[in-house]
Design an enzyme around this catalytic site. Structure first.
Site, short mmCIF file in Angstrom:
data_model
loop_
_atom_site.label_atom_id
_atom_site.label_comp_id
_atom_site.label_asym_id
_atom_site.label_seq_id
_atom_site.Cartn_x
_atom_site.Cartn_y
_atom_site.Cartn_z
N ASP A 55 1.65 -1.16 11.85
CA ASP A 55 0.32 -1.56 11.38
C ASP A 55 -0.03 -3.00 11.76
O ASP A 55 -1.19 -3.42 11.61
CB ASP A 55 0.23 -1.39 9.86
CG ASP A 55 0.30 0.10 9.46
OD1 ASP A 55 -0.09 0.95 10.27
OD2 ASP A 55 0.76 0.38 8.35
N LYS B 93 0.84 -1.21 0.00
CA LYS B 93 0.00 0.00 0.00
C LYS B 93 0.87 1.26 0.00
O LYS B 93 0.65 2.18 -0.78
CB LYS B 93 -0.92 -0.04 1.23
CG LYS B 93 -1.89 1.11 1.31
CD LYS B 93 -3.14 0.74 2.10
CE LYS B 93 -2.93 0.81 3.59
NZ LYS B 93 -2.81 2.20 4.08
C1 S3P Z 1 2.33 4.92 6.21
C2 S3P Z 1 2.92 5.28 7.39
C3 S3P Z 1 2.41 4.84 8.70
C4 S3P Z 1 1.47 3.66 8.58
C5 S3P Z 1 0.47 3.86 7.48
C6 S3P Z 1 1.17 4.03 6.15
C7 S3P Z 1 2.91 5.45 4.95
O1 S3P Z 1 1.71 5.90 9.31
O2 S3P Z 1 0.81 3.42 9.80
O3 S3P Z 1 -0.40 2.74 7.40
O4 S3P Z 1 2.60 4.90 3.87
O5 S3P Z 1 3.70 6.40 5.02
P1 S3P Z 1 2.48 7.04 10.20
O6 S3P Z 1 3.36 7.81 9.30
O7 S3P Z 1 1.37 7.89 10.75
O8 S3P Z 1 3.21 6.27 11.25
#
Ligand code: S3P
Length: 417
Positions: free
Chosen positions: A304, A13
């Site tokens: 996550d 993702k």
């Molecule tokens: C992500 C960063 C994370 C993660 C999210 C996806 C990203 O969040 O929890 O599902 O793609 O940069 P945070 O940056 O808030 O830790």
């Protein structure tokens, strides 16, 4: 229960969001293969279209014709980010650096998540960012000529880091972000692959100015956060070996698999560098699982996966404790409160801590109804528990997995016998 076979989990993702964004603002066409075709990536594609990029429908092999760093247009409509925090926060940086003006909106969950964490550095760079009193959405970003910053982030958050780095690249300036622990580093790796001079510091990253981004083809590797659910199921099985192939094993993302092995599962990883990321296969076979302590420094590499760790802990012997994970309270749901409440509904001895949770394992069978709060990772973590023999776990919203792993329920059913 036997869990075996081979699954190539859908594309990552985080890398899918970035592949679309960077292709959209590169100079000319980029090809993106194995992109995640999910609701969150659909949100990023929709936002880029609203900004004037002709992003085609999501497909396993797509070409995005980039408009260049100065080619985005102020949208006529609001930018609908759906449930996707990554879309809202990364695109806030892009819009600020592009010098355009846009309003960001999202669903109920996203509208209550903190946007001040990107508004603060973007304002320091010179953009105007307007937030409602609660600090969520709608968020208005008014682009302006930006100046460089050296930003010390309080949270180990790739979304904050990426918002600043993307704003700087879009504006053709340098900037640096320092973070308390290493968060996922896909943005800086992917910028470097597109010709941006990137300095990787131990405590973050710095970009130097560029006039344009070179187009670049990306094959998106499989998502370790999706693979984790099936790996957990294989670890809890009675027999079999499950092989997960083509998974991104970037060390900033692979903490869960190290933890699974530490808890007692048999885990074998083979990985090699592919397109700027470590990619490989994971074989998981059952073992006797014991409780463990997840320490603050481990949290970013499995952020996550922590709801899943708590669910696994319910079936391990002894106590599992997760600390230093207050960030879980501002994800798609308050994942500390929601996980503990739901585990208790299944009869598990679980308690909230301000920055984590504690679970005493060994409960069986697990029976009850789960409230997901529309949070995809809760649906899947409890879905794993529900697949265990003797369990009867009713999940109020099975469809919310569409955000990150639309084929989750069929993949789960396919590996169990
Ligand atoms: C992500 C960063 C994370 C993660 C999210 C996806 C990203 O969040 O929890 O599902 O793609 O940069 P945070 O940056 O808030 O830790």
């Amino acid at each position: 229960m036997r869990v075996d076979g081979e699954v190539a989990v859908p594309g990552d993702k985080s890398i899918s969001h970035r592949a679309l964004i960077l292709s959209a603002v590169a100079r000319g066409p980029s090809r993106v293969t194995n992109i995640l075709q999910s609701a969150d990536i659909g949100s990023t594609a929709g936002v880029l279209r609203a900004l004037g990029v002709a992003v085609p429908s999501l497909s396993s092999d797509m070409v995005v014709r980039g408009v260049g760093l100065r080619g985005l247009k102020s949208p006529e409509a609001v930018l609908d980010c759906g449930n996707s925090g990554t879309t809202a926060r990364l695109m806030a940086g892009v819009v600020a650096g592009a010098g355009v003006t846009a309003r960001f909106e999202g669903d109920r969950s996203l509208s209550s998540r903190p946007m001040g964490r990107v508004a603060v550095p973007l304002r320091k760079m010179g953009a105007a960012v307007l937030l409602p009193p609660g600090g969520g959405l709608p968020m208005d970003v008014v682009g302006a000529p930006l100046h460089q910053i050296d930003y010390v982030s309080e949270a180990a958050s790739a979304q904050i880091k990426s918002a600043v780095l993307l704003a700087a690249v879009m504006a053709g300036i340098s900037s640096r972000v320092r973070e308390p622990a290493p968060s996922r580093d896909h943005t800086e790796r992917m910028l470097a692959a597109r010709g941006v001079p990137v300095r990787f510091h131990g405590d973050g990253a710095e970009v130097l100015p560029v006039d344009e981004l070179a187009p670049f083809d990306t094959r998106v590797p499989g998502d370790p956060s999706s693979a984790a659910f099936l790996a957990a199921l294989a670890a809890l099985a009675d027999s079999g070996t499950l092989r997960l192939t083509g998974v991104c094993l970037n060390p900033t993302r692979a903490g869960f698999f190290r933890l699974l092995e530490r808890m007692g599962a048999k885990v074998r990883i083979e990985a090699a560098e592919e397109g700027g990321e470590l990619v490989g296969s994971i074989d998981v076979a059952p073992g006797t699982l014991s409780g463990t302590v997840v320490k603050e420094e481990e949290v970013p590499s499995m952020i996550d996966e922590l709801p899943l760790v708590a669910c696994l802990a319910a079936r391990a012997t002894g106590v599992t404790e997760i600390r230093g994970a207050a960030e879980l309270r501002v994800k798609e749901s308050d994942r500390i409160a929601a996980v503990v409440t739901n585990l208790r509904r299944l009869g598990v001895d679980a308690e909230e801590l301000p920055d984590g949770l504690r679970v005493r394992g060994g409960t069986s069978p697990l029976v009850g109804r789960i409230s997901t709060h529309g949070d995809h990772r809760l649906a899947m973590a409890f879905g794993v528990l529900g697949a265990l023999p003797g369990s009867a776990v009713e999940i109020d919203d099975r469809d919310c997995v569409a955000v990150s792993y639309p084929s989750f329920w069929s993949d789960l059913a396919r590996v169990v016998s």
